[in-house]
Design a protein around this motif. Structure first.
Motif, PDB file in Angstrom:
ATOM      1  N   ARG A  37      -1.050-114.397  28.777  1.00 55.93           N
ATOM      2  CA  ARG A  37      -1.069-114.922  27.397  1.00 55.93           C
ATOM      3  C   ARG A  37      -0.047-114.218  26.522  1.00 55.93           C
ATOM      4  O   ARG A  37       0.626-114.852  25.714  1.00 55.93           O
ATOM      5  N   ASN A  38       0.070-112.911  26.674  1.00 55.38           N
ATOM      6  CA  ASN A  38       1.076-112.177  25.901  1.00 55.38           C
ATOM      7  C   ASN A  38       2.485-112.626  26.278  1.00 55.38           C
ATOM      8  O   ASN A  38       3.348-112.754  25.411  1.00 55.38           O
ATOM      9  N   ALA A  39       2.713-112.874  27.555  1.00 56.86           N
ATOM     10  CA  ALA A  39       4.028-113.349  27.999  1.00 56.86           C
ATOM     11  C   ALA A  39       4.314-114.733  27.424  1.00 56.86           C
ATOM     12  O   ALA A  39       5.440-115.003  26.961  1.00 56.86           O
ATOM     13  N   LEU A  40       3.311-115.619  27.431  1.00 63.76           N
ATOM     14  CA  LEU A  40       3.494-116.945  26.840  1.00 63.76           C
ATOM     15  C   LEU A  40       3.758-116.859  25.342  1.00 63.76           C
ATOM     16  O   LEU A  40       4.612-117.578  24.813  1.00 63.76           O
ATOM     17  N   ARG A  41       3.031-115.993  24.653  1.00 61.69           N
ATOM     18  CA  ARG A  41       3.243-115.813  23.216  1.00 61.69           C
ATOM     19  C   ARG A  41       4.669-115.322  22.959  1.00 61.69           C
ATOM     20  O   ARG A  41       5.349-115.797  22.056  1.00 61.69           O
ATOM     21  N   GLN A  42       5.127-114.395  23.773  1.00 59.17           N
ATOM     22  CA  GLN A  42       6.491-113.877  23.626  1.00 59.17           C
ATOM     23  C   GLN A  42       7.525-114.974  23.870  1.00 59.17           C
ATOM     24  O   GLN A  42       8.516-115.069  23.159  1.00 59.17           O
ATOM     25  N   GLN A  43       7.281-115.817  24.873  1.00 53.94           N
ATOM     26  CA  GLN A  43       8.196-116.925  25.146  1.00 53.94           C
ATOM     27  C   GLN A  43       8.234-117.907  23.981  1.00 53.94           C
ATOM     28  O   GLN A  43       9.310-118.386  23.617  1.00 53.94           O
ATOM     29  N   ARG A  44       7.068-118.223  23.402  1.00 51.42           N
ATOM     30  CA  ARG A  44       7.031-119.137  22.250  1.00 51.42           C
ATOM     31  C   ARG A  44       7.765-118.538  21.066  1.00 51.42           C
ATOM     32  O   ARG A  44       8.483-119.245  20.354  1.00 51.42           O
ATOM     33  N   GLU A  45       7.585-117.244  20.826  1.00 51.41           N
ATOM     34  CA  GLU A  45       8.278-116.591  19.716  1.00 51.41           C
ATOM     35  C   GLU A  45       9.787-116.584  19.936  1.00 51.41           C
ATOM     36  O   GLU A  45      10.556-116.815  19.004  1.00 51.41           O
ATOM     37  N   THR A  46      10.215-116.348  21.156  1.00 56.01           N
ATOM     38  CA  THR A  46      11.646-116.367  21.471  1.00 56.01           C
ATOM     39  C   THR A  46      12.206-117.772  21.284  1.00 56.01           C
ATOM     40  O   THR A  46      13.282-117.944  20.701  1.00 56.01           O
ATOM     41  N   LEU A  47      11.485-118.774  21.765  1.00 51.92           N
ATOM     42  CA  LEU A  47      11.919-120.156  21.598  1.00 51.92           C
ATOM     43  C   LEU A  47      11.993-120.533  20.126  1.00 51.92           C
ATOM     44  O   LEU A  47      12.958-121.164  19.687  1.00 51.92           O
ATOM     45  N   ALA A  48      11.000-120.127  19.348  1.00 49.91           N
ATOM     46  CA  ALA A  48      11.007-120.418  17.914  1.00 49.91           C
ATOM     47  C   ALA A  48      12.159-119.707  17.217  1.00 49.91           C
ATOM     48  O   ALA A  48      12.781-120.262  16.309  1.00 49.91           O
TER      49      ALA A  48
END
Length: 174
Positions: A37-48
């Motif tokens: 979940r932390n990795a997914l959150r980091q990916q979403r933040e990077t994409l944003a």
């Protein structure tokens, strides 16, 4: 009786070992899930962080093109206004004011629509507490300030082009 007691003891020890093993496996699964979940959150933040500036630049470019089209469509009006005595600064203000008003209305409508969709699609429920939790006064102020500013900046060059036109040349072409 002794054999049954030994069997119960063995079964109890086996059950305790299996329980410990399952608890350890569950804790390991929870750790992996949190990491995922932390990795997914980091990916979403990077994409944003990449997409938001790109979307803002694309919106500014589109607004600039629309403003340029508006100037081209209203060239006869600009020529008439300049011929009757309006100065370049006044023509510039007409186009920039229009851009700021459109940006302000767009930001207000966009914030209300985005907030409405956010409330409708959230899994929090439609209670007053949850709606208040989703509302962000900082984002509202940011939207109401940044959208007109972006709209005005995108319309600056087309407005300068409109203000700098010679009325004699414009009216002669029309």
């Amino acid at each position: 009786a002794l054999a049954r007691a030994e069997s119960r003891t063995k079964t109890k020890k086996a059950a305790e070992a299996a329980l410990k093993s399952e608890i350890a496996a569950g804790e390991n699964l929870l750790r992996r899930e949190k990491t995922h979940r932390n990795a997914l959150r980091q990916q979403r933040e990077t994409l944003a962080a990449i997409l938001v500036p790109l979307v803002i630049v694309a919106c500014a470019l589109m607004m600039g093109l629309l403003a340029f089209g508006n100037v081209k469509q209203r060239i006869a009006e600009i020529g008439i206004l300049r011929a009757i005595g309006l100065r370049s600064v006044q023509i510039l203000l007409v186009f920039l004011t229009k851009a700021l008003v459109v940006g302000l209305l767009g930001s207000a409508i966009g914030y209300v629509a985005g907030f409405g969709f956010g409330v409708a699609w959230s899994d929090l429920g439609m209670t007053a507490k949850n709606i208040a939790e989703l509302f962000s006064p900082e984002m509202l102020v940011l939207a109401i300030v940044m959208a007109p500013l972006l709209s005005g900046l995108a319309s600056w060059i087309p407005a300068m082009l409109a203000a700098g036109q010679d009325p004699a040349v414009i009216l002669q072409q029309e």
